[in-house]
Write an enzyme that holds these catalytic residues in place. Structure first.
Site, PDB file in Angstrom:
ATOM      1  N   LYS A  84      39.718 -28.143 -33.423  1.00 52.88           N
ATOM      2  CA  LYS A  84      40.172 -29.883 -33.678  1.00 52.88           C
ATOM      3  C   LYS A  84      39.455 -30.953 -34.622  1.00 52.88           C
ATOM      4  CE  LYS A  84      40.904 -32.586 -29.084  1.00 52.88           C
ATOM      5  NZ  LYS A  84      40.962 -33.159 -27.933  1.00 52.88           N
ATOM      6  N   SER A  96      45.844 -33.380 -25.258  1.00 46.78           N
ATOM      7  CA  SER A  96      45.797 -34.172 -26.645  1.00 46.78           C
ATOM      8  C   SER A  96      45.210 -33.027 -27.589  1.00 46.78           C
ATOM      9  CB  SER A  96      44.655 -35.317 -26.325  1.00 46.78           C
ATOM     10  OG  SER A  96      42.725 -34.484 -26.649  1.00 46.78           O
ATOM     11  N   SER A 139      42.923 -32.374 -21.832  1.00 47.16           N
ATOM     12  CA  SER A 139      43.148 -31.691 -22.608  1.00 47.16           C
ATOM     13  C   SER A 139      42.844 -29.884 -23.696  1.00 47.16           C
ATOM     14  CB  SER A 139      42.685 -32.845 -24.282  1.00 47.16           C
ATOM     15  OG  SER A 139      42.901 -34.296 -24.042  1.00 47.16           O
TER      16      SER A 139
END
Ligand code: GLN
Length: 486
Positions: free
Chosen positions: A80, A155, A179
């Site tokens: 990420k 996210s 997330s």
């Protein structure tokens, strides 16, 4: 037909690499080719680091030759874009960090590098991890590989989509309010949020420091155990990382769930739960019962305050953490006639709409005269939410629940309605407020063919029981074996 390398889990790819049937460079090249060909349909990646990945792969090859390999040596991962990678662009999906290349690795990245993993690149997310759909990325939305007109969740949407679409073997995400678990649920993969303090956050760009945790996003539960093993443990660079010994997480997978008490929180099955989600999760509970688990009703009475509490705590901490992006030290700078104007121009043009909204909300909640009414009050309610879990875990070893109230929604459906977007976090944020671990494991599909996840929560440092329960469920079902066609 033999299973293609790109769709294999870590636990299946590792022995093949170990026997030398394929080399880390060959595997990496296959993934790079696949990303080059298919990622334009998904947009999981913000940065593909072909040169860096191949260099790591060559290194892994040498280690394998010299007999110094670990399970992760030569395994291709996506990170990420909120995790600092030395010399490699780390944008947090924000214009303000568009060209920021950190001079150091996050501890989790350093540990994985040390273990010989290969970093294919950095994956998309909501800007600064603020969002539930990846639509808040400054660099364009990620598409759900199961239905490209739907969001992948957020996210960590890029991480979940990349794992689901076989654009990496596994990934790391971060979870402040769901997330990791929610995008895993929406993309039909496994996502584990560890206990607060279990994994070092050094080099994780801070969103809300009392909530953030890093964790694995994987094709299967065993891989989550493998990656957690590699990243867990105390780090002197993160004072919130806990010195508790790290157990053998794969050992937990061997145990069945017979006689295990699993709590079902009645507040998570009320109105507003999509019928497809309800059906899939209730069927999952039946499966757990058929495996011998003992289902008991539990109550988490303060659930109704969780969204309000979270969205005070998270934005307050965010407004403080994001003060550092002022054009002086990091990333983009927009000049002005004086210092104040430079700050102004930089922040106004560098941050997207959702991040600006949260900075304003958080600044308001922390300002003199309001602090007591908002942040302090929220901290008190947070304690009540934590006590709800303490009481529940006196009655059960783990909790089973939905991850999200609906399957993935359509791109654009909620983006103009922040409150509705925030409300969709209802089943994941309490775990962050309480600091407890939780996993999402695939448990079904909606009528539109979108994946649905089952959430298993455990007490603090209860990762073993969370993994054990999720693994038992996974092994009894085959939802995790399906792959999207896109
Ligand atoms: N959707 C939640 C938020 O926007 C959670 C995000 C996260 O876990 N990073 O705050």
């Amino acid at each position: 037909m033999a299973e293609p390398l790109y769709s294999m889990s870590i636990s299946r790819l590792a022995p093949i690499l170990g026997r030398g049937e394929v080399s880390p460079v060959e595997v990496t090249e296959q993934f790079l080719e696949r990303i080059g060909r298919l990622d334009e349909k998904i947009h999981a990646y913000l940065t593909v680091d072909a040169d860096g990945a191949l260099a790591q792969a060559r290194n892994a090859e040498a280690r394998r030759r010299e007999g110094e390999a670990t399970t992760l040596t030569g395994i291709p991962l996506a990170l990420k874009d909120v995790l600092a990678t030395q010399g490699l662009r780390t944008t947090c999906a924000s214009r303000i960090l568009e060209n920021f290349a950190p001079p150091f690795d996050a501890t989790v990245c350093a540990r994985l590098r040390q273990a010989g993993a290969v970093f294919l690149g950095k994956v998309n997310m909501d800007e600064f991890a603020m969002g539930s759909s990846t639509e808040n990325s400054a660099f364009g939305v990620t598409h759900n590989p199961w239905r490209r007109d739907h969001i992948p969740g957020g996210s960590s949407g890029g991480a979940a989509a990349a794992v689901a679409a076989d654009l990496c073997t596994a990934s790391l995400g971060s979870d402040t309010g769901g997330s990791i678990r929610q995008p895993a649920s929406h993309c039909g993969v496994v996502g584990l949020k560890p206990t607060y303090g279990r994994v070092s956050r050094y080099g994780l760009v801070a969103y809300a420091s009392s909530l953030d945790q890093i964790g694995p996003v994987t094709k299967e539960v065993r891989d989550a155990a493998i990656l957690l093993q590699a990243i867990a443990g105390q780090d002197r660079r993160d004072s919130t990382s806990v010195p508790a010994p790290v157990p053998d997480y794969q050992e937990a997978l061997g145990q069945d769930v017979r006689g295990l008490k699993i709590g079902v929180p009645k507040e998570y099955f009320g109105e507003g739960l999509d019928p497809d989600v309800r059906e899939a999760v209730e069927a999952a509970l039946k499966t757990l019962a058929s495996l011998g688990a003992d289902l008991v009703e539990v109550s988490l009475p303060h659930t109704e305050y969780a969204v309000a509490t979270y969205y005070v705590v998270a934005v307050a901490e965010a407004s403080s953490n994001l003060a550092r992006y002022d054009g002086v030290k990091y990333g983009v700078r927009r000049e002005g006639r004086n210092l104040m104007e430079m700050y102004y121009n930089t922040r106004a043009s560098g941050f997207g709409a959702e991040v600006r909204r949260r900075i304003m909300l958080g600044t308001y909640a922390l300002s003199a005269g309001y602090y007591e009414a908002y942040y302090k009050k929220a901290s008190q309610v947070r304690m009540l939410i934590r006590r709800d879990f303490d009481a529940a875990f006196n009655k059960c070893a783990a909790i089973a629940a939905p991850v999200a109230p609906t399957p993935a929604f359509r791109i654009g459906e909620k983006i103009d309605d922040p409150l509705t977007m925030y409300l969709s976090d209802i089943f994941t944020i309490s775990a962050n407020l309480a600091g407890i671990p939780g996993i999402s494991v695939p448990c079904g599909f909606s009528s539109l063919g979108l994946p649905i996840g089952l959430q298993i929560l455990g007490p603090p440092f209860g990762e073993p029981v969370v993994l054990q329960t999720a693994y038992a469920f996974e092994q009894a079902t085959d939802f995790h074996k399906r792959r999207p066609e896109f």
